[in-house]
Design a protein around this motif. Structure first.
Motif, mmCIF file in Angstrom:
data_model
loop_
_atom_site.group_PDB
_atom_site.id
_atom_site.type_symbol
_atom_site.label_atom_id
_atom_site.label_comp_id
_atom_site.label_asym_id
_atom_site.label_seq_id
_atom_site.Cartn_x
_atom_site.Cartn_y
_atom_site.Cartn_z
ATOM 1 N N SER A 41 -35.344 -10.986 -2.264
ATOM 2 C CA SER A 41 -35.215 -9.770 -3.065
ATOM 3 C C SER A 41 -34.799 -8.561 -2.217
ATOM 4 O O SER A 41 -34.909 -8.567 -0.993
ATOM 5 N N ALA A 42 -34.378 -7.508 -2.917
ATOM 6 C CA ALA A 42 -34.023 -6.252 -2.251
ATOM 7 C C ALA A 42 -35.234 -5.655 -1.536
ATOM 8 O O ALA A 42 -35.105 -5.139 -0.425
ATOM 9 N N GLU A 43 -36.410 -5.745 -2.152
ATOM 10 C CA GLU A 43 -37.628 -5.211 -1.518
ATOM 11 C C GLU A 43 -37.928 -5.969 -0.226
ATOM 12 O O GLU A 43 -38.325 -5.382 0.782
ATOM 13 N N TRP A 44 -37.751 -7.284 -0.252
ATOM 14 C CA TRP A 44 -37.967 -8.110 0.923
ATOM 15 C C TRP A 44 -36.963 -7.718 2.011
ATOM 16 O O TRP A 44 -37.318 -7.602 3.183
ATOM 17 N N ALA A 45 -35.702 -7.504 1.618
ATOM 18 C CA ALA A 45 -34.667 -7.104 2.577
ATOM 19 C C ALA A 45 -34.995 -5.752 3.208
ATOM 20 O O ALA A 45 -34.812 -5.563 4.420
ATOM 21 N N LEU A 46 -35.506 -4.816 2.419
ATOM 22 C CA LEU A 46 -35.900 -3.517 2.976
ATOM 23 C C LEU A 46 -37.009 -3.689 4.010
ATOM 24 O O LEU A 46 -37.013 -3.013 5.048
ATOM 25 N N ALA A 47 -37.939 -4.596 3.766
ATOM 26 C CA ALA A 47 -39.016 -4.845 4.733
ATOM 27 C C ALA A 47 -38.449 -5.402 6.038
ATOM 28 O O ALA A 47 -38.918 -5.039 7.129
ATOM 29 N N VAL A 48 -37.443 -6.276 5.968
ATOM 30 C CA VAL A 48 -36.802 -6.779 7.186
ATOM 31 C C VAL A 48 -36.148 -5.625 7.945
ATOM 32 O O VAL A 48 -36.313 -5.491 9.164
ATOM 33 N N LEU A 100 -32.365 -23.005 13.100
ATOM 34 C CA LEU A 100 -32.907 -21.694 13.441
ATOM 35 C C LEU A 100 -33.614 -21.127 12.223
ATOM 36 O O LEU A 100 -33.012 -21.031 11.152
ATOM 37 N N GLU A 101 -34.881 -20.787 12.387
ATOM 38 C CA GLU A 101 -35.578 -20.043 11.342
ATOM 39 C C GLU A 101 -35.244 -18.570 11.552
ATOM 40 O O GLU A 101 -35.096 -18.115 12.689
ATOM 41 N N PHE A 102 -35.128 -17.818 10.454
ATOM 42 C CA PHE A 102 -34.784 -16.402 10.575
ATOM 43 C C PHE A 102 -35.135 -15.661 9.294
ATOM 44 O O PHE A 102 -35.324 -16.258 8.236
ATOM 45 N N LYS A 103 -35.185 -14.358 9.420
ATOM 46 C CA LYS A 103 -35.227 -13.433 8.294
ATOM 47 C C LYS A 103 -34.106 -12.434 8.567
ATOM 48 O O LYS A 103 -33.990 -11.914 9.683
ATOM 49 N N SER A 104 -33.268 -12.169 7.572
ATOM 50 C CA SER A 104 -32.163 -11.248 7.784
ATOM 51 C C SER A 104 -31.933 -10.392 6.549
ATOM 52 O O SER A 104 -32.378 -10.720 5.453
ATOM 53 N N ALA A 105 -31.215 -9.300 6.755
ATOM 54 C CA ALA A 105 -30.881 -8.397 5.655
ATOM 55 C C ALA A 105 -29.533 -7.759 5.933
ATOM 56 O O ALA A 105 -29.151 -7.551 7.096
ATOM 57 N N ILE A 106 -28.837 -7.450 4.854
ATOM 58 C CA ILE A 106 -27.558 -6.756 4.943
ATOM 59 C C ILE A 106 -27.526 -5.718 3.831
ATOM 60 O O ILE A 106 -28.084 -5.932 2.749
ATOM 61 N N ALA A 107 -26.903 -4.581 4.130
ATOM 62 C CA ALA A 107 -26.803 -3.504 3.138
ATOM 63 C C ALA A 107 -25.525 -2.716 3.402
ATOM 64 O O ALA A 107 -25.020 -2.692 4.529
ATOM 65 N N ILE A 142 -29.469 -7.066 0.486
ATOM 66 C CA ILE A 142 -29.654 -8.492 0.236
ATOM 67 C C ILE A 142 -30.410 -9.093 1.414
ATOM 68 O O ILE A 142 -30.058 -8.861 2.568
ATOM 69 N N GLY A 143 -31.443 -9.850 1.110
ATOM 70 C CA GLY A 143 -32.211 -10.539 2.139
ATOM 71 C C GLY A 143 -31.923 -12.025 2.116
ATOM 72 O O GLY A 143 -31.570 -12.591 1.079
ATOM 73 N N LYS A 144 -32.072 -12.643 3.275
ATOM 74 C CA LYS A 144 -31.871 -14.090 3.396
ATOM 75 C C LYS A 144 -32.852 -14.608 4.442
ATOM 76 O O LYS A 144 -33.124 -13.925 5.430
ATOM 77 N N ARG A 145 -33.352 -15.811 4.205
ATOM 78 C CA ARG A 145 -34.242 -16.387 5.203
ATOM 79 C C ARG A 145 -34.082 -17.896 5.226
ATOM 80 O O ARG A 145 -33.677 -18.532 4.249
ATOM 81 N N LYS A 146 -34.432 -18.438 6.373
ATOM 82 C CA LYS A 146 -34.614 -19.875 6.517
ATOM 83 C C LYS A 146 -35.963 -20.017 7.190
ATOM 84 O O LYS A 146 -36.161 -19.546 8.310
ATOM 85 N N GLN A 147 -36.880 -20.632 6.478
ATOM 86 C CA GLN A 147 -38.245 -20.739 6.980
ATOM 87 C C GLN A 147 -38.857 -22.030 6.447
ATOM 88 O O GLN A 147 -38.586 -22.433 5.315
ATOM 89 N N TYR A 148 -39.670 -22.661 7.284
ATOM 90 C CA TYR A 148 -40.321 -23.918 6.913
ATOM 91 C C TYR A 148 -41.814 -23.710 6.750
ATOM 92 O O TYR A 148 -42.421 -22.894 7.446
#
Length: 171
Positions: A9-16, A90-97, A152-158
């Motif tokens: 979500s956008a809120e999640w992306a803002l947190a990143v 690769l696990e990651f958390k990312s955001a773009i705006a 926009i947020g994106k993640r790869k996490q296990y």
């Protein structure tokens, strides 16, 4: 986004963006040459980010003529081997705006942005803020970036069983 199952979500992306130690601000000069810089930004509301810099330089030259920018950040990057299939990943958390940059002209606006930057990055040294502003405000620029669309947020996490956490699943 190619893998929609990783979109957050956008809120999640803002947190990143809030947690990233720096955010890459990308722009293009008048010839279309890309120019990206990792900068220390602070978010002051749901759509606004600020950074400071010298009063002259390439980024201000570009932004004064072409103010459209892209912000990107990545956190929690961790190379890993998949528990299920042994694949390297690769696990990651990312955001773009995306946004529009403008140079702040009003001293009160600049001081408020600089205070927010200092409170984020040097909160234990706020007792020196006023003296620093008195010394350097006249030679400091503040750039405000206003987002033009939700980030926009994106993640790869296990999870602990080795299953990828898709479709915004939280653990």
């Amino acid at each position: 986004m190619r893998k929609e199952s990783r979109q957050m979500s956008a809120e999640w992306a803002l947190a990143v963006l809030d947690k990233a130690p720096y955010i890459t601000v990308s722009m293009a000069d008048k010839e279309g040459m890309p120019y990206g810089l990792p900068l220390s930004l602070v978010r002051t509301d749901e759509k606004t980010f600020d950074f400071h810099c010298a009063l002259e330089g390439k980024k201000l030259d570009i932004l004064s003529k072409k103010p459209r920018v892209c912000l990107s950040a990545a956190t929690k990057c961790k190379p890993t081997v998949g528990l299920k299939d042994g694949s390297f990943t690769l696990e990651f958390k990312s955001a773009i705006a995306f946004g529009i940059a403008e140079i702040a002209e009003d001293d009160n606006e600049k001081i408020a942005a600089l205070r927010a930057i200092c409170e984020r990055f040097l909160p234990k040294h706020m007792d020196a803020f006023d003296a620093s502003i008195a010394r350097s405000l006249g030679r400091t620029a503040v750039v405000r970036i206003t987002l033009t669309e939700p980030p926009i947020g994106k993640r790869k996490q296990y999870d602990s069983q080795g299953e990828e956490m898709k479709w915004q699943r939280m653990e």
